[in-house]
Design an enzyme around this catalytic site. Structure first.
Site, PDB file in Angstrom:
ATOM      1  CB  CYS A   2      -8.766  -0.447  -9.691  1.00 45.41           C
ATOM      2  SG  CYS A   2      -8.148  -0.927 -11.289  1.00 45.41           S
ATOM      3  NE  ARG A  27      -6.874   0.292  -3.585  1.00 43.27           N
ATOM      4  CZ  ARG A  27      -7.147  -0.820  -2.918  1.00 43.27           C
ATOM      5  NH1 ARG A  27      -7.089  -0.819  -1.600  1.00 43.27           N
ATOM      6  NH2 ARG A  27      -7.467  -1.920  -3.544  1.00 43.27           N
ATOM      7  CD1 TRP A  74      -1.801   1.068 -11.315  1.00 44.91           C
ATOM      8  CD2 TRP A  74      -2.156  -1.037 -11.974  1.00 44.91           C
ATOM      9  NE1 TRP A  74      -0.587   0.452 -11.423  1.00 44.91           N
ATOM     10  CE2 TRP A  74      -0.780  -0.837 -11.829  1.00 44.91           C
ATOM     11  CE3 TRP A  74      -2.611  -2.288 -12.389  1.00 44.91           C
ATOM     12  CZ2 TRP A  74       0.152  -1.845 -12.076  1.00 44.91           C
ATOM     13  CZ3 TRP A  74      -1.683  -3.286 -12.632  1.00 44.91           C
ATOM     14  CH2 TRP A  74      -0.312  -3.062 -12.466  1.00 44.91           C
ATOM     15  CG  ASN A 100     -11.306  -2.073  -8.238  1.00 42.35           C
ATOM     16  OD1 ASN A 100     -11.402  -1.221  -9.105  1.00 42.35           O
ATOM     17  ND2 ASN A 100     -11.078  -1.803  -6.965  1.00 42.35           N
ATOM     18  N   GLY A 101     -10.737  -5.655 -10.861  1.00 46.96           N
ATOM     19  CA  GLY A 101     -10.574  -7.083 -11.136  1.00 46.96           C
ATOM     20  C   GLY A 101     -10.480  -7.314 -12.632  1.00 46.96           C
ATOM     21  CD  GLU A 517      12.578  -4.014   1.158  1.00 45.47           C
ATOM     22  OE1 GLU A 517      12.250  -4.786   0.243  1.00 45.47           O
ATOM     23  OE2 GLU A 517      11.870  -3.069   1.527  1.00 45.47           O
ATOM     24  CE  LYS A 521      10.844  -0.324  -0.532  1.00 43.97           C
ATOM     25  NZ  LYS A 521      10.329  -1.496   0.128  1.00 43.97           N
ATOM     26  CD  GLU A 524       9.225  -0.175  -4.127  1.00 42.93           C
ATOM     27  OE1 GLU A 524       8.120  -0.510  -4.555  1.00 42.93           O
ATOM     28  OE2 GLU A 524       9.661  -0.515  -3.013  1.00 42.93           O
ATOM     29  CG  HIS A 540      29.786 -17.745  -8.998  1.00 41.67           C
ATOM     30  ND1 HIS A 540      30.726 -18.707  -9.281  1.00 41.67           N
ATOM     31  CD2 HIS A 540      29.691 -17.689  -7.643  1.00 41.67           C
ATOM     32  CE1 HIS A 540      31.174 -19.225  -8.142  1.00 41.67           C
ATOM     33  NE2 HIS A 540      30.566 -18.614  -7.131  1.00 41.67           N
ATOM     34  CE  LYS A 639       1.241   0.195   1.069  1.00 40.32           C
ATOM     35  NZ  LYS A 639       2.696  -0.023   1.273  1.00 40.32           N
TER      36      LYS A 639
HETATM   37  C1  F6R Z   1       7.563  -2.768  -2.350  1.00 37.91           C
HETATM   38  C2  F6R Z   1       6.213  -3.175  -2.050  1.00 37.91           C
HETATM   39  C3  F6R Z   1       5.687  -4.375  -2.728  1.00 37.91           C
HETATM   40  C4  F6R Z   1       4.834  -5.200  -1.755  1.00 37.91           C
HETATM   41  C5  F6R Z   1       4.205  -6.390  -2.477  1.00 37.91           C
HETATM   42  C6  F6R Z   1       3.408  -7.270  -1.544  1.00 37.91           C
HETATM   43  O1  F6R Z   1       7.944  -1.653  -1.601  1.00 37.91           O
HETATM   44  O2  F6R Z   1       5.534  -2.556  -1.284  1.00 37.91           O
HETATM   45  O3  F6R Z   1       6.708  -5.124  -3.265  1.00 37.91           O
HETATM   46  O4  F6R Z   1       5.650  -5.626  -0.717  1.00 37.91           O
HETATM   47  O5  F6R Z   1       3.373  -5.936  -3.507  1.00 37.91           O
HETATM   48  O6  F6R Z   1       2.370  -6.555  -0.951  1.00 37.91           O
HETATM   49  P1  F6R Z   1       1.655  -7.072   0.356  1.00 37.91           P
HETATM   50  O7  F6R Z   1       2.646  -7.033   1.455  1.00 37.91           O
HETATM   51  O8  F6R Z   1       0.517  -6.134   0.553  1.00 37.91           O
HETATM   52  O9  F6R Z   1       1.202  -8.477   0.081  1.00 37.91           O
END
Ligand code: F6R
Length: 644
Positions: A2, A27, A74, A100-101, A517, A521, A524, A540, A639
């Site tokens: 949010c 975000r 959100w 928010n929260g 990773e 990517k 997501e 395995h 985000k």
């Molecule tokens: C994936 C991504 C998330 C963040 C995760 C941690 O592309 O961006 O997996 O890496 O939510 O976020 P931060 O780094 O802000 O603690």
């Protein structure tokens, strides 16, 4: 997650709030709303979906109010509906809040309020705050209704705007709205970033924070409030971050910060050096592509001034730990989530190899609940782009409680983790707008490598090895550029894989986190199911999934595990899998196991993740574009993940 925006000043609030919401879009959100205050009346508009839907619903785009609050939601409690969107307005239509929260005890609070006759119109936990504040407000002695006075205050001379505490301390006892907020929040269990406005207080926004970030931007005759600095970058660089437990009474010319007991808190502003241009796409179709392309430059920013070529070590100011204490460490823990977790896994290889200190990497969300064994001989690195990830904040507090040294490896300056750890390093990746993290990952890896080298040099690593390491590090930006030049080729390869429903990403050793990773990517932003695995683990169990419909992306660069990894790829090919191989330049042998191949420059094994991740970022990006996905704002994701 949010987003909150608020404005009080002498300009028309509506365009500032709408732009602020757009600035916070990155975000992640599913509905949005605005509330404006003018001539002692509150106007509210809310809409599900994009900000444009909200704008489409505004009856009067010239609405003259100079005070307002806005929100992108959100969903956590209650579905994605207009009724659940913020702002929430109390029953008398005079008080509005954005929140928010999570209010954990909202059921019991709601029950009490319903008994008192309050009618709820949403399924959210947040709505209780509107009614609860209104309820306390109705019981407090009322001041004389204040007249809208912004016209009068326009241009009023003030003392320098670098001080957040301006004018007299007119808050506290006199301030009914702030007092009602304070009382309501004292009843609440949970987390909040909250803004409240009241039709009878056209000169005031009340903000409060516990666990959900809020920043106040300070400018001449006006204040901007938001969940992060992006909405205020165009107007001011002077900001004050609210801390947990703080309540801010914000008028055009005054910012008074206190706690829930109304004890005054004195704090200064800080200067933010990001500029608004960084929040633009700069000619790229998506922020994600722009941020991938920025990696060579921001990597240089990450290492600048931190390399000691003479001594073959790194200088990391702000660690706040003596060399003796560093030498004496028995254990390192890295706590983080998502992409930051995978950066942490690369860090583990570096700490164990260079410093020979056992290193564990945990998801922050697990660390706190597994009763981790940490003590004063443990160094904990909290790795986070946003510095606001709730899981990581809680894990930091747990590690501190247990007496560990805690250091942040953080991107956002002034963020909660940066402030709570008080020590550590900024990764200097600049503003990262795409939800999918790319350049922040690279710079997190860079900082973890530098920390590992520094520790290694205090222990076993000799100066010559340290120097070689740094020389290789300095070559990284040029090598990254060589990979980025292949973007068109990677785009063509990506097209061939866009129709698959499943994919494996395999790596071994230091490239195992790279595979994880790469897989994250892809899933997501493209919504293709993918699994990241250590190459040696396939036999395995997961190998059972492999078929011609389940291609394998494998990292097969020239390192000590080349032969083993090659065998793992052959096992997958023998089951019909199509293979995309990331290989070291000119490696003819790698071609033998590749249907498609992307070459990357050679580097030291520990530095490979800095390069090998980049083709996977581009691969995921082009697949997502090919599938028409909302690359910068993938569905269901945020985000900055500010709830646990
Ligand atoms: C994936 C991504 C998330 C963040 C995760 C941690 O592309 O961006 O997996 O890496 O939510 O976020 P931060 O780094 O802000 O603690």
């Amino acid at each position: 997650m949010c987003g909150i925006v608020g404005y009080i000043g002498n300009k028309q609030a509506l365009p500032i709030l709408v732009q602020g919401l757009r600035d916070l879009e990155y975000r992640g959100y599913d509905s949005a709303g605005i509330c404006l205050l003018h001539e002692n009346k509150i106007e509210r508009v809310r809409a599900v979906g994009k900000i444009d839907n909200l704008v489409g619903k505004l009856k009067d785009s010239n609405y003259p109010g100079t005070l307002g609050i806005a929100h992108t939601r959100w969903a956590t409690h209650g579905g994605v509906t207009e009724e659940n969107a913020h702002p929430h307005v109390a029953m008398d239509g005079k008080l509005a809040i954005v929140h928010n929260g999570i209010i954990e005890n909202y059921r019991e609070l709601k029950k009490k309020l319903v008994k008192k006759g309050y009618k709820f119109t949403s399924d959210t936990d947040s709505e209780v705050l509107a009614h609860l504040i209104a309820d306390y407000y109705s019981t407090l002695p009322q001041p004389l209704p204040s007249q809208p006075s912004h016209e009068a205050s326009a241009g009023t001379a003030r003392e320098g705007n670098s001080s957040p505490l301006r004018g007299e301390d007119k808050g506290g006892g006199e301030n009914t709205l702030a007092n009602a907020v304070r009382r309501a929040l004292s009843d609440v269990r949970g987390t909040y970033g909250l803004l409240a406005v009241h039709a009878d207080h056209p000169d005031q926004i009340i903000a409060a924070r516990l666990g959900s970030p809020l920043v106040v931007g300070v400018a001449e005759g006006e204040h901007y409030i938001a969940s992060d600095v992006t909405p205020m970058l165009a107007y001011t660089k002077q900001v004050t971050f609210l801390d947990d437990g703080e309540v801010a009474e914000i008028s055009r010319d005054n910012l008074r910060i206190s706690n829930l007991k109304d004890e005054l808190i004195t704090k200064g502003t800080m200067q933010i050096d990001w500029d608004q241009a960084k929040a633009q796409k700069g000619g790229y179709e998506h922020f994600m592509l722009k941020e991938i392309m920025e990696q060579p430059t921001v990597f240089e920013d990450a290492i600048r001034g931190r390399l000691d070529m003479e001594e073959g070590t790194a200088h990391l100011g702000g660690l706040n730990i003596s060399e003796d204490q560093l030498r004496d460490l028995k254990r390192i823990n890295i706590i983080s989530g998502g992409t930051a977790y995978y950066a942490g896994l690369v860090g583990k290889y570096a700490f164990e190899r260079l410093a020979q200190v056992p290193c564990e990497v945990d998801f922050s969300s697990e660390f706190r609940y597994r009763d981790p064994i940490v003590d004063k001989k443990t160094l904990v690195y909290a790795v986070s782009q946003s510095g606001e990830t709730a899981d990581t904040i809680m894990a930091v507090r747990e590690a501190k409680r247990k007496g560990a040294h805690v250091r942040g490896i953080i991107n956002v300056v002034g963020s909660t983790i940066a402030r709570e750890t008080k020590a550590g390093s900024y990764i200097h990746a600049g503003l990262e707008m795409a939800v999918a993290s790319t350049k922040a990952y690279t710079n997190m890896v860079a900082l973890l490598l530098l920390n590992a080298l520094q520790l290694g040099r205090l222990k076993h690593v000799n100066v010559a090895t340290g120097k070689r390491f740094l020389e290789s590090l300095l070559e990284i930006p040029g090598k990254m550029n060589e990979i980025l030049k292949q973007a068109e080729n990677i785009k063509k390869i990506a097209k061939k894989y866009a129709h698959y429903k499943n994919m494996f990403f395999l790596g071994r050793g230091v490239n195992y986190p790279v595979a994880l990773e790469g897989s994250l990517k892809l899933k997501e932003i493209s919504y293709i199911h993918s699994e990241g695995y250590a190459g040696g683990e396939m036999k395995h169990g997961p190998l059972a999934l492999v078929s011609e419909d389940f291609p394998v992306v494998a990292i097969l660069t020239r390192n000590q595990l080349f032969e083993k990894m090659k065998s793992n790829i052959m096992e997958a090919r023998a089951r019909g899998a199509r293979t995309l191989i990331i290989a070291s330049e000119d490696d003819e042998e790698a071609k033998e196991v590749a249907d498609d191949i992307i070459f990357v420059p050679k580097t030291m094994e520990l530095l490979e993740p800095l390069l090998n991740t980049i083709p996977l970022q581009l691969f995921a990006y082009y697949i997502a574009v090919n599938l028409g996905r909302d690359v910068d704002r993938p569905r269901n994701l945020a985000k900055s993940v500010t709830v646990e």
